[in-house]
Design a protein around this motif. Structure first.
Motif, PDB file in Angstrom:
ATOM      1  N   GLN A  50       0.847  -1.194   0.000  1.00 56.98           N
ATOM      2  CA  GLN A  50       0.000   0.000   0.000  1.00 56.98           C
ATOM      3  C   GLN A  50       0.881   1.242   0.000  1.00 56.98           C
ATOM      4  N   TYR A  51       0.430   2.249  -0.743  1.00 61.30           N
ATOM      5  CA  TYR A  51       1.140   3.512  -0.850  1.00 61.30           C
ATOM      6  C   TYR A  51       0.163   4.650  -0.510  1.00 61.30           C
ATOM      7  N   PRO A  52      -0.131   4.840   0.766  1.00 56.74           N
ATOM      8  CA  PRO A  52      -1.139   5.838   1.145  1.00 56.74           C
ATOM      9  C   PRO A  52      -0.747   7.271   0.812  1.00 56.74           C
ATOM     10  N   GLU A  53       0.545   7.522   0.673  1.00 56.07           N
ATOM     11  CA  GLU A  53       1.027   8.882   0.392  1.00 56.07           C
ATOM     12  C   GLU A  53       1.484   9.023  -1.059  1.00 56.07           C
ATOM     13  N   ASP A  54       0.941   8.208  -1.955  1.00 54.42           N
ATOM     14  CA  ASP A  54       1.352   8.269  -3.360  1.00 54.42           C
ATOM     15  C   ASP A  54       1.102   9.662  -3.923  1.00 54.42           C
ATOM     16  N   LYS A  55       1.740   9.958  -5.045  1.00 56.48           N
ATOM     17  CA  LYS A  55       1.804  11.313  -5.603  1.00 56.48           C
ATOM     18  C   LYS A  55       0.443  12.013  -5.718  1.00 56.48           C
ATOM     19  N   TYR A  56      -0.535  11.369  -6.339  1.00 59.71           N
ATOM     20  CA  TYR A  56      -1.829  12.033  -6.560  1.00 59.71           C
ATOM     21  C   TYR A  56      -2.944  11.478  -5.682  1.00 59.71           C
ATOM     22  N   LEU A  57      -3.011  10.182  -5.602  1.00 60.90           N
ATOM     23  CA  LEU A  57      -4.042   9.507  -4.807  1.00 60.90           C
ATOM     24  C   LEU A  57      -3.412   8.310  -4.109  1.00 60.90           C
ATOM     25  N   PRO A  58      -3.965   7.876  -2.985  1.00 59.54           N
ATOM     26  CA  PRO A  58      -3.464   6.646  -2.362  1.00 59.54           C
ATOM     27  C   PRO A  58      -3.577   5.489  -3.362  1.00 59.54           C
ATOM     28  N   SER A  59      -2.579   4.613  -3.359  1.00 65.70           N
ATOM     29  CA  SER A  59      -2.634   3.488  -4.289  1.00 65.70           C
ATOM     30  C   SER A  59      -2.179   2.211  -3.612  1.00 65.70           C
ATOM     31  N   CYS A  60      -2.412   1.111  -4.309  1.00 62.33           N
ATOM     32  CA  CYS A  60      -2.050  -0.218  -3.820  1.00 62.33           C
ATOM     33  C   CYS A  60      -1.436  -1.004  -4.960  1.00 62.33           C
ATOM     34  N   LEU A  61      -0.561  -1.921  -4.595  1.00 64.07           N
ATOM     35  CA  LEU A  61      -0.071  -2.888  -5.557  1.00 64.07           C
ATOM     36  C   LEU A  61      -0.885  -4.150  -5.344  1.00 64.07           C
ATOM     37  N   ILE A  70       0.274 -14.705 -13.493  1.00 66.01           N
ATOM     38  CA  ILE A  70       0.300 -13.756 -12.379  1.00 66.01           C
ATOM     39  C   ILE A  70       0.594 -12.355 -12.908  1.00 66.01           C
ATOM     40  N   TYR A  71      -0.145 -11.395 -12.364  1.00 69.34           N
ATOM     41  CA  TYR A  71       0.055  -9.982 -12.694  1.00 69.34           C
ATOM     42  C   TYR A  71       0.139  -9.166 -11.421  1.00 69.34           C
ATOM     43  N   HIS A  72       0.856  -8.063 -11.491  1.00 68.93           N
ATOM     44  CA  HIS A  72       0.808  -7.028 -10.468  1.00 68.93           C
ATOM     45  C   HIS A  72       0.178  -5.811 -11.128  1.00 68.93           C
ATOM     46  N   ILE A  73      -0.757  -5.205 -10.421  1.00 68.19           N
ATOM     47  CA  ILE A  73      -1.486  -4.060 -10.943  1.00 68.19           C
ATOM     48  C   ILE A  73      -1.442  -2.957  -9.885  1.00 68.19           C
ATOM     49  N   GLN A  74      -0.955  -1.787 -10.252  1.00 69.05           N
ATOM     50  CA  GLN A  74      -1.004  -0.665  -9.320  1.00 69.05           C
ATOM     51  C   GLN A  74      -2.289   0.097  -9.591  1.00 69.05           C
ATOM     52  N   ILE A  75      -3.084   0.244  -8.527  1.00 65.08           N
ATOM     53  CA  ILE A  75      -4.385   0.877  -8.643  1.00 65.08           C
ATOM     54  C   ILE A  75      -4.494   2.006  -7.622  1.00 65.08           C
ATOM     55  N   ALA A  76      -4.805   3.204  -8.100  1.00 63.09           N
ATOM     56  CA  ALA A  76      -5.054   4.353  -7.221  1.00 63.09           C
ATOM     57  C   ALA A  76      -6.544   4.409  -6.911  1.00 63.09           C
ATOM     58  N   ASN A  83     -14.211   6.083  -7.869  1.00 61.00           N
ATOM     59  CA  ASN A  83     -13.595   5.366  -8.974  1.00 61.00           C
ATOM     60  C   ASN A  83     -12.175   4.956  -8.608  1.00 61.00           C
ATOM     61  N   VAL A  84     -11.588   4.139  -9.475  1.00 56.93           N
ATOM     62  CA  VAL A  84     -10.186   3.767  -9.337  1.00 56.93           C
ATOM     63  C   VAL A  84      -9.466   4.124 -10.626  1.00 56.93           C
ATOM     64  N   ARG A  85      -8.154   4.225 -10.512  1.00 56.23           N
ATOM     65  CA  ARG A  85      -7.315   4.504 -11.679  1.00 56.23           C
ATOM     66  C   ARG A  85      -6.262   3.418 -11.776  1.00 56.23           C
ATOM     67  N   ILE A  86      -6.227   2.782 -12.909  1.00 50.73           N
ATOM     68  CA  ILE A  86      -5.215   1.765 -13.148  1.00 50.73           C
ATOM     69  C   ILE A  86      -3.944   2.501 -13.570  1.00 50.73           C
ATOM     70  N   ILE A  87      -2.894   2.363 -12.783  1.00 48.94           N
ATOM     71  CA  ILE A  87      -1.652   3.100 -13.003  1.00 48.94           C
ATOM     72  C   ILE A  87      -0.698   2.313 -13.896  1.00 48.94           C
ATOM     73  N   THR A  88      -0.464   1.060 -13.550  1.00 42.23           N
ATOM     74  CA  THR A  88       0.418   0.209 -14.344  1.00 42.23           C
ATOM     75  C   THR A  88       0.109  -1.242 -14.061  1.00 42.23           C
ATOM     76  N   ALA A  89       0.608  -2.109 -14.912  1.00 40.86           N
ATOM     77  CA  ALA A  89       0.462  -3.558 -14.724  1.00 40.86           C
ATOM     78  C   ALA A  89       1.666  -4.237 -15.365  1.00 40.86           C
ATOM     79  N   TYR A  90       2.077  -5.326 -14.753  1.00 37.20           N
ATOM     80  CA  TYR A  90       3.218  -6.080 -15.273  1.00 37.20           C
ATOM     81  C   TYR A  90       3.176  -7.511 -14.752  1.00 37.20           C
TER      82      TYR A  90
END
Length: 107
Positions: A50-61, A70-76, A83-90
């Protein structure tokens, strides 16, 4: 924010309350990851960081499993606008993650 962050994320995904960032659109294309893999794995989502202090909105991996991949998805999370924002996936790799792909290796 709802204390159930994972529930909020899953609810937004299921209801289509998603913004796909420019960054993730470029990454999905370059990494040959289909949006369907992200959307279709929602029932397997687990928060691994969890990244509660992320740049724009709190996000989670998020850890996700779609058809054995298996995927990792960062979601704000944006609870104010529901709503949520999909930041990246890999696809995580063993050089950076332990065998369960849920714990970062110490460098």
């Amino acid at each position: 924010m709802n204390s159930d962050i994972l529930g909020f994320i899953k609810s937004c995904i299921k209801r289509g309350k998603i913004y796909w960032t420019y960054h993730v659109n470029m990454r999905l294309q370059g990494r040959f990851i289909a949006r369907e893999a992200i959307l279709g794995s929602v029932e397997t989502y687990e928060i691994i960081e969890q990244y509660p202090e992320d740049k724009y909105l709190p996000s989670c991996l998020i850890y996700a499993n779609h058809e054995g991949q298996i995927y990792h998805i960062q979601i704000a999370t944006d609870p104010v606008n529901h709503n949520v924002r999909i930041i990246t996936a890999y696809r995580p790799t063993l050089d950076k993650w332990t065998e369960d792909f849920k714990t970062r290796r110490k460098t």
